[in-house]
Design an enzyme around this catalytic site. Structure first.
Site, PDB file in Angstrom:
ATOM      1  N   ASP A  34      31.937  69.277  42.026  1.00 25.83           N
ATOM      2  CA  ASP A  34      31.596  69.218  43.554  1.00 25.83           C
ATOM      3  C   ASP A  34      31.883  70.432  44.209  1.00 25.83           C
ATOM      4  O   ASP A  34      31.869  70.529  45.523  1.00 25.83           O
ATOM      5  CB  ASP A  34      32.564  68.283  43.826  1.00 25.83           C
ATOM      6  CG  ASP A  34      31.757  66.820  44.375  1.00 25.83           C
ATOM      7  OD1 ASP A  34      30.543  67.045  44.215  1.00 25.83           O
ATOM      8  OD2 ASP A  34      32.471  65.872  44.371  1.00 25.83           O
TER       9      ASP A  34
ATOM     10  N   LYS B 178      24.596  58.906  40.748  1.00 31.20           N
ATOM     11  CA  LYS B 178      24.836  60.130  40.041  1.00 31.20           C
ATOM     12  C   LYS B 178      24.667  59.772  38.574  1.00 31.20           C
ATOM     13  O   LYS B 178      24.331  60.596  38.003  1.00 31.20           O
ATOM     14  CB  LYS B 178      26.190  60.508  40.616  1.00 31.20           C
ATOM     15  CG  LYS B 178      26.212  61.080  42.053  1.00 31.20           C
ATOM     16  CD  LYS B 178      27.806  61.169  42.477  1.00 31.20           C
ATOM     17  CE  LYS B 178      27.454  61.509  44.086  1.00 31.20           C
ATOM     18  NZ  LYS B 178      28.965  61.655  44.886  1.00 31.20           N
TER      19      LYS B 178
ATOM     20  N   GLN C  85      34.967  60.426  43.315  1.00 30.60           N
ATOM     21  CA  GLN C  85      34.033  60.135  44.409  1.00 30.60           C
ATOM     22  C   GLN C  85      34.966  59.668  45.536  1.00 30.60           C
ATOM     23  O   GLN C  85      35.949  59.126  45.469  1.00 30.60           O
ATOM     24  CB  GLN C  85      33.541  58.789  44.063  1.00 30.60           C
ATOM     25  CG  GLN C  85      32.420  58.102  45.236  1.00 30.60           C
ATOM     26  CD  GLN C  85      31.340  58.966  45.265  1.00 30.60           C
ATOM     27  OE1 GLN C  85      30.653  59.519  44.576  1.00 30.60           O
ATOM     28  NE2 GLN C  85      30.968  59.151  46.604  1.00 30.60           N
TER      29      GLN C  85
END
Ligand code: NAD
Length: 283
Positions: free
Chosen positions: A121, A54, A98
């Site tokens: 997200d 990412k 994460q």
């Protein structure tokens, strides 16, 4: 019937180029660079790889890489302090925690500290509410990637019978809502659905996110349907999905491979969300 294989890598590359161009224009016109803060807690090797990918993709798109690595024994309030600091920092457009977090941390409480404007997200309670209401906000990346793939292949959603297999907060549930907002007739199949094969065979578009390798075969799919496989599993050293790919060749009209289908779209959509987050914060 010839099955068209959907090349997720090619579509993801197109999105990355589009985002990189828009990031350059944003930076030029505002004098500020969109920034993505990734937070990794602990040293889980798979999570390290995901975060590294990412960060690399963000840098390649011209997005500032603002990474924070915390030790695996970091306490809940320590992680929350980091999220709050990033939330208040104008250089940070997007915050990504994460997952999974180490045992003992309350992931939902940590995620919910992220302001919706920085929730790249799309996993906070507020983002879920904005999605449910179809209001401006940031949508979860993998479901957005599925829609981008369908659009790129001109597969119509309005009026289509869509069956989503799986109802997770990360994939199945937001995807069903996104499809509903695009005027599909949406059914969600899950582990307690009765006669699930019959339900799946109704689908013009079948999206599978059950997390069970090889769950779906020809007997679940109407001839000529589009099949999108979200599942990713490492089996015998190889990656495979929830769908028995070979069985659907010559049966489905469009089909995503694993790897190279939905997978590459997730990071591309993360980049798009980071730019959108920067734009939302400027507005
Ligand atoms: P999850 O385990 O949280 O959810 C799975 C869902 O499938 C549950 O809602 C469950 O009810 C349903 N289910 C389980 N067995 C079923 C059955 N027999 N029939 C119908 N439904 C059933 O998983 P998730 O996070 O949604 O991920 C699903 C898969 O997608 C996993 O393989 C995951 O690795 C993969 N994934 C891929 C990406 C990507 O970038 N491509 C992103 C996220 C998840």
């Amino acid at each position: 019937m010839a099955t068209r294989i959907i090349d997720g890598k090619a579509t993801a590359d197109d999105v990355r180029v589009e985002v990189a161009t828009a990031v350059a224009a944003f930076t030029h016109s505002t004098g500020t660079t969109p920034g993505l803060a990734t937070i990794l807690v602990g040293d889980d090797p798979a999570s390290e790889v995901y975060v590294r990918n990412k960060r690399r993709a963000a840098s390649a798109a011209g997005i500032a890489d603002l990474h924070v690595h915390l030790p695996g024994d970091a306490a809940q309030d320590e992680v929350i302090r980091v999220v709050d600091k990033l939330a208040a920092d104008p250089a940070v457009s997007g915050i990504l925690v994460q997952l999974p977090l180490p045992d003992g941390l309350d992931a939902a409480a940590i995620i919910d500290r992220i302001p919706w404007q920085k929730d790249v997200d799309g996993l906070t309670t507020t983002s879920a509410g904005l999605l449910a209401r179809d209001q401006i906000g940031l949508r979860p990346c993998t479901p957005s990637g599925v829609l981008t793939l369908l659009d790129a292949h001109e597969i119509p959603l309005a009026g289509a019978e869509v069956v989503v297999v799986g109802r997770s907060e990360l994939v199945g549930r937001p995807l069903a809502q996104l499809m509903l907002h695009r005027h599909s007739t949406v059914t969600t199949v899950h582990s307690r659905t009765r006669n699930s094969s019959d339900v799946m065979r109704r689908a013009d578009i079948l999206v599978v996110a059950a997390g069970i390798p090889g769950l779906i075969g020809r007997e679940h799919v109407k001839k000529g349907a589009t099949v999108i496989d979200v599942g990713i599993h490492r089996v015998g050293g190889r990656l495979r999905g929830d769908v028995r790919f070979d069985e659907l060749l010559g049966h489905a009209s469009h089909l995503t491979p694993v790897p190279g289908g939905v997978g590459p779209m997730t990071i591309a959509e993360l980049l798009r969300n980071t730019l959108r987050a920067a734009e939302i914060q400027r507005a």
